[in-house]
Scaffold this motif. Structure first.
Motif, short mmCIF file in Angstrom:
data_model
loop_
_atom_site.label_atom_id
_atom_site.label_comp_id
_atom_site.label_asym_id
_atom_site.label_seq_id
_atom_site.Cartn_x
_atom_site.Cartn_y
_atom_site.Cartn_z
N UNK A 1 0.83 -1.21 0.00
CA UNK A 1 0.00 0.00 0.00
C UNK A 1 0.87 1.26 0.00
N UNK A 2 2.00 1.21 0.68
CA UNK A 2 2.93 2.33 0.65
C UNK A 2 3.51 2.53 -0.75
N UNK B 1 -9.44 5.02 -5.69
CA UNK B 1 -9.74 4.72 -7.10
C UNK B 1 -8.92 3.53 -7.58
N UNK B 2 -7.66 3.46 -7.19
CA UNK B 2 -6.85 2.28 -7.53
C UNK B 2 -7.51 0.99 -7.03
N UNK B 3 -7.98 1.03 -5.78
CA UNK B 3 -8.63 -0.14 -5.20
C UNK B 3 -9.92 -0.47 -5.93
N UNK B 4 -10.72 0.54 -6.22
CA UNK B 4 -11.97 0.31 -6.96
C UNK B 4 -11.71 -0.36 -8.30
N UNK C 1 -17.38 -0.09 -7.82
CA UNK C 1 -18.60 -0.71 -8.31
C UNK C 1 -18.40 -1.35 -9.69
N UNK C 2 -19.22 -2.34 -9.99
CA UNK C 2 -19.06 -3.04 -11.27
C UNK C 2 -19.08 -2.06 -12.45
N UNK C 3 -18.10 -2.23 -13.32
CA UNK C 3 -17.99 -1.38 -14.50
C UNK C 3 -16.95 -0.29 -14.36
N UNK C 4 -16.47 -0.02 -13.13
CA UNK C 4 -15.51 1.06 -12.94
C UNK C 4 -14.18 0.74 -13.61
N UNK C 5 -13.77 -0.51 -13.60
CA UNK C 5 -12.50 -0.88 -14.24
C UNK C 5 -12.55 -0.57 -15.74
N UNK C 6 -13.60 -1.01 -16.38
CA UNK C 6 -13.73 -0.78 -17.83
C UNK C 6 -13.81 0.72 -18.15
#
Length: 142
Positions: A29-30, A77-80, A86-91
């Motif tokens: 995480x660091x 945002x990296x974690x998302x 939420x579903x679709x955020x990666x795409x």
């Protein structure tokens, strides 16, 4: 659930910056935080003095960006994106990164959408709307 205080968050980023400059070993995480710190040299002076960072006020009224909130949003945002929640955020984030030719700039656009979703939920008293958030990111593609 992990719920760090404002001081905990400030100490984390200051310590990460210290370790980064000393070439110390970073936790995963660091290492993620250090990457975003590198993208924000305008925060380095603040991050180099933990006591001053703990004492400083970054209220909206001061007109200054809160570097700790900003860096925390990058990590969020990296974690998302990594877990597609939420579903679709990666795409949507990947498409925005390609369109802007910059993950950093894409993150800043996504941050605006994330902040809007949080503000709307707080104002309305309703739960966070992940679908509206992803759709807001998708609108940035047009």
């Amino acid at each position: 659930m992990f719920n760090p205080s404002s001081d905990d968050v400030r100490r984390f980023f200051c310590e990460t910056f210290r370790k980064q400059r000393a070439n110390d070993i970073l936790s995963p995480i660091e290492a993620m935080a250090a990457d975003w710190i590198r993208h924000h040299p305008e925060y380095h002076d603040i991050l180099s003095d933990v006591e001053a960072a703990l004492a400083r006020d970054f209220s909206v009224d001061s007109g200054q960006t809160n570097p700790f909130l900003h860096l925390s949003m990058h990590l969020s945002i990296d974690e998302q994106i990594s877990i597609d929640q939420p579903p679709g955020i990666r795409e949507a984030a990947t498409a925005l990164t390609l369109r802007l030719d910059s993950a950093h700039e894409a993150h800043h656009q996504i941050m605006e959408c994330l902040g809007e979703m949080i503000w709307t939920a707080q104002r309305s008293g309703l739960p966070l709307d992940g679908d509206a958030y992803v759709e807001s990111v998708r609108r940035r593609l047009k």
